[in-house]
Structure formats: C-alpha cells, structure tokens
Motif scaffolding. Sequence first.
Motif, mmCIF file in Angstrom:
data_model
loop_
_atom_site.group_PDB
_atom_site.id
_atom_site.type_symbol
_atom_site.label_atom_id
_atom_site.label_comp_id
_atom_site.label_asym_id
_atom_site.label_seq_id
_atom_site.Cartn_x
_atom_site.Cartn_y
_atom_site.Cartn_z
ATOM 1 N N SER A 65 -1.649 -3.846 24.877
ATOM 2 C CA SER A 65 -2.755 -4.156 23.806
ATOM 3 C C SER A 65 -3.816 -2.796 23.752
ATOM 4 N N TYR A 66 -3.659 -1.698 24.719
ATOM 5 C CA TYR A 66 -4.557 -0.506 24.296
ATOM 6 C C TYR A 66 -3.645 0.323 23.642
ATOM 7 N N LEU A 67 -2.452 0.102 23.247
ATOM 8 C CA LEU A 67 -1.574 1.103 22.541
ATOM 9 C C LEU A 67 -1.506 0.707 20.932
ATOM 10 N N THR A 68 -2.507 0.138 20.430
ATOM 11 C CA THR A 68 -2.418 -0.357 19.146
ATOM 12 C C THR A 68 -2.462 0.648 18.147
ATOM 13 N N THR A 69 -1.709 0.413 16.971
ATOM 14 C CA THR A 69 -1.597 1.462 15.982
ATOM 15 C C THR A 69 -2.684 1.591 15.081
ATOM 16 N N GLU A 70 -3.113 2.756 14.759
ATOM 17 C CA GLU A 70 -4.183 3.091 14.126
ATOM 18 C C GLU A 70 -4.127 2.602 12.337
ATOM 19 N N ILE A 71 -5.013 1.991 12.090
ATOM 20 C CA ILE A 71 -4.966 1.299 10.776
ATOM 21 C C ILE A 71 -6.094 1.367 9.832
ATOM 22 N N SER A 72 -6.026 1.297 8.402
ATOM 23 C CA SER A 72 -7.280 1.314 7.869
ATOM 24 C C SER A 72 -7.813 0.029 7.711
ATOM 25 N N ASP A 73 -9.271 -0.039 7.974
ATOM 26 C CA ASP A 73 -9.943 -1.331 7.458
ATOM 27 C C ASP A 73 -9.906 -1.870 6.176
ATOM 28 N N LEU A 74 -9.472 -1.094 5.249
ATOM 29 C CA LEU A 74 -9.305 -1.453 3.877
ATOM 30 C C LEU A 74 -8.011 -2.272 3.680
ATOM 31 N N MET A 75 -6.919 -2.264 4.615
ATOM 32 C CA MET A 75 -5.869 -2.969 4.429
ATOM 33 C C MET A 75 -5.937 -4.562 4.192
ATOM 34 N N SER A 76 -5.029 -5.261 3.281
ATOM 35 C CA SER A 76 -4.997 -6.738 3.261
ATOM 36 C C SER A 76 -4.065 -7.060 4.421
ATOM 37 N N GLN A 77 -3.994 -8.187 4.750
ATOM 38 C CA GLN A 77 -3.189 -8.780 5.906
ATOM 39 C C GLN A 77 -1.440 -8.510 5.513
ATOM 40 N N GLU A 78 -1.407 -8.696 4.063
ATOM 41 C CA GLU A 78 0.059 -8.220 3.733
ATOM 42 C C GLU A 78 0.395 -6.676 4.104
ATOM 43 N N GLN A 79 -0.706 -5.987 3.544
ATOM 44 C CA GLN A 79 -0.502 -4.658 3.880
ATOM 45 C C GLN A 79 -0.607 -3.984 5.152
ATOM 46 N N LEU A 80 -1.228 -4.727 5.924
ATOM 47 C CA LEU A 80 -1.132 -4.375 7.426
ATOM 48 C C LEU A 80 0.273 -4.724 7.945
ATOM 49 N N ALA A 81 0.687 -5.999 7.889
ATOM 50 C CA ALA A 81 2.131 -6.432 8.210
ATOM 51 C C ALA A 81 3.231 -5.338 7.660
ATOM 52 N N ASP A 82 3.115 -5.027 6.442
ATOM 53 C CA ASP A 82 4.018 -4.061 5.944
ATOM 54 C C ASP A 82 3.895 -2.772 6.807
ATOM 55 N N TYR A 83 2.637 -2.363 6.796
ATOM 56 C CA TYR A 83 2.470 -0.943 7.484
ATOM 57 C C TYR A 83 3.011 -0.967 9.163
ATOM 58 N N LEU A 84 2.640 -1.983 9.629
ATOM 59 C CA LEU A 84 2.896 -2.206 11.178
ATOM 60 C C LEU A 84 4.519 -2.147 11.174
ATOM 61 N N PHE A 85 5.162 -2.882 10.346
ATOM 62 C CA PHE A 85 6.558 -2.987 10.335
ATOM 63 C C PHE A 85 7.259 -1.473 10.287
ATOM 64 N N GLU A 86 6.589 -0.716 9.406
ATOM 65 C CA GLU A 86 7.125 0.604 9.159
ATOM 66 C C GLU A 86 6.576 1.665 10.282
ATOM 67 N N HIS A 87 5.520 1.358 10.739
ATOM 68 C CA HIS A 87 5.047 2.433 11.571
ATOM 69 C C HIS A 87 4.810 2.131 13.112
ATOM 70 N N SER A 88 4.698 0.967 13.168
ATOM 71 C CA SER A 88 4.494 0.797 14.704
ATOM 72 C C SER A 88 5.567 0.950 15.644
ATOM 73 N N GLN A 89 4.915 1.412 16.840
ATOM 74 C CA GLN A 89 6.037 1.793 17.955
ATOM 75 C C GLN A 89 5.688 0.731 19.020
ATOM 76 N N ASN A 90 4.894 -0.146 18.862
ATOM 77 C CA ASN A 90 4.511 -1.032 19.944
ATOM 78 C C ASN A 90 5.097 -2.420 19.816
ATOM 79 N N PRO A 91 5.964 -2.734 20.908
ATOM 80 C CA PRO A 91 6.581 -3.880 20.965
ATOM 81 C C PRO A 91 5.723 -5.154 20.776
ATOM 82 N N LEU A 92 4.548 -5.157 21.166
ATOM 83 C CA LEU A 92 3.769 -6.256 21.083
ATOM 84 C C LEU A 92 3.340 -6.542 19.715
ATOM 85 N N GLU A 93 3.047 -5.384 18.809
ATOM 86 C CA GLU A 93 2.676 -5.835 17.419
ATOM 87 C C GLU A 93 3.865 -6.300 16.830
#
Length: 231
Positions: A65-93
Amino acid sequence: MNTQTTEIKDKSKVQTNLERYIQNTGKTEAEYKAWATQVGRKMHINTLDKLICATMNIYSVSHLSYLTTEISDLMSQEQLADYLFEHSQNPLEIAQLWQSAKTEENAWLDKNSVINEHLKPFPKTDFERWGDKNWLADVTKSWFNKEGLNLDVQIQEMNHLYELEITIDDVIEFVRTYRRNAYSSPAAQKVKALENRFKELTSFALKDYYAHHLIKANTFTQTIQTEDVPF
C-alpha cells in the motif's frame, strides 16, 4: 524402498492423521478434509507472499500500500486503469484492477457472449439455408451436427432468455468468425491481460483467493493513509 512401498506408507500416514484428527476433535472426515485444505492453502499463500516480498524488497505484503504508482489527479477512472495497467510495478494495484475486471466480466452481456454460451452444434443444412454455401469453408466442422437442434429453434430460446434480439445473421456471422469455445469477450480479454501482467511481476498466476488475500492484507494500511490526521 520401491515406489509401491512408499505409496503404501504415505497412504497409511494420511489415514493416521485423519484418525488422530477425528479422535482429538470429535469432528468428521469431511471436516478434516476441509481443515486440511485450509491449512494447505494458508501455507501456499505464505509461499506466494514470500515471493512478492523478495521481488519488491519489502518485509510484508501489507507494505504494498505504501508503494503506490504516482498518478495525475486529472485522470478519469478509465485513464487511471489504463495507466496502471501499462506502468504499475505493484502487484496489489494489478490485483485490484483484476478484481474489478472480473466483476465486469461476470456482468458482461452482449449478443456474442450469449451465442457463445448457448449455441450448440446444428444441422449444416441450416447454414446452407440461411447463409451462403460459399462461406462453408470459413466454418469449423465442429459447429455442424445433423442431429443437432435447428438454428431457428436455438435462437428462439436465446431470445426468450435475453432481450437482445439475436438474429439468424448474428449466428451465421458468429460461427464464421469463431471456432467452438474460442470466443472471448472484451471483458474476459481484459481479465486475461491483467493476469499476464500480474504473472510478469510476481512469476505466479493470480487466483481469486490470492487476490482476496492481497487486497485484504492492505485494507488496513490503505484506510490509515486516507484518514485525516486529527492534529
């Protein structure tokens, strides 16, 4: 010691454990099997936790939980999901995205998914009647069975179950496009893609019970992070 002798001893050991459990607890064989399954799963989960901890260099999976991926507050939920899919290195996310995608997959309903679930092999003469004989080369033979239920009857049954107005043309196009049991909805494809991402990060496949464990292990820390500090 030969293999047969080893198997006999192993079997005897299982029976002894069962007998000891029943004697000590007064419970049934079914309860013993359920208990043994639960113990085995806990041991397996501990092993998987250790793999993640070693990969992420953390002490406990609850630290994810303390290793969350840095994201933009301006992202929509769909954009957030796509971004995390592409960039997250966190198994929890990824597990959280997967759990959400599984819910979407279970609720998914369109013509192709209904046809895929309910269409059974049908007489080839039905295809020739409502389709085009020149298209037969596009259709795998496993769709045809001269003793099968006629297409119009099957479609009538589908439309009775779902208000989608499935037509003969819909089914003809479906069998031209997909082999039997080969269709995968966009929601199912998303689930599969997330499973692949999770395995890339952890080296093991994601299952329902482990996703639940991982998310539950981090629920407390996530709550603390989002609460207002009272001073």
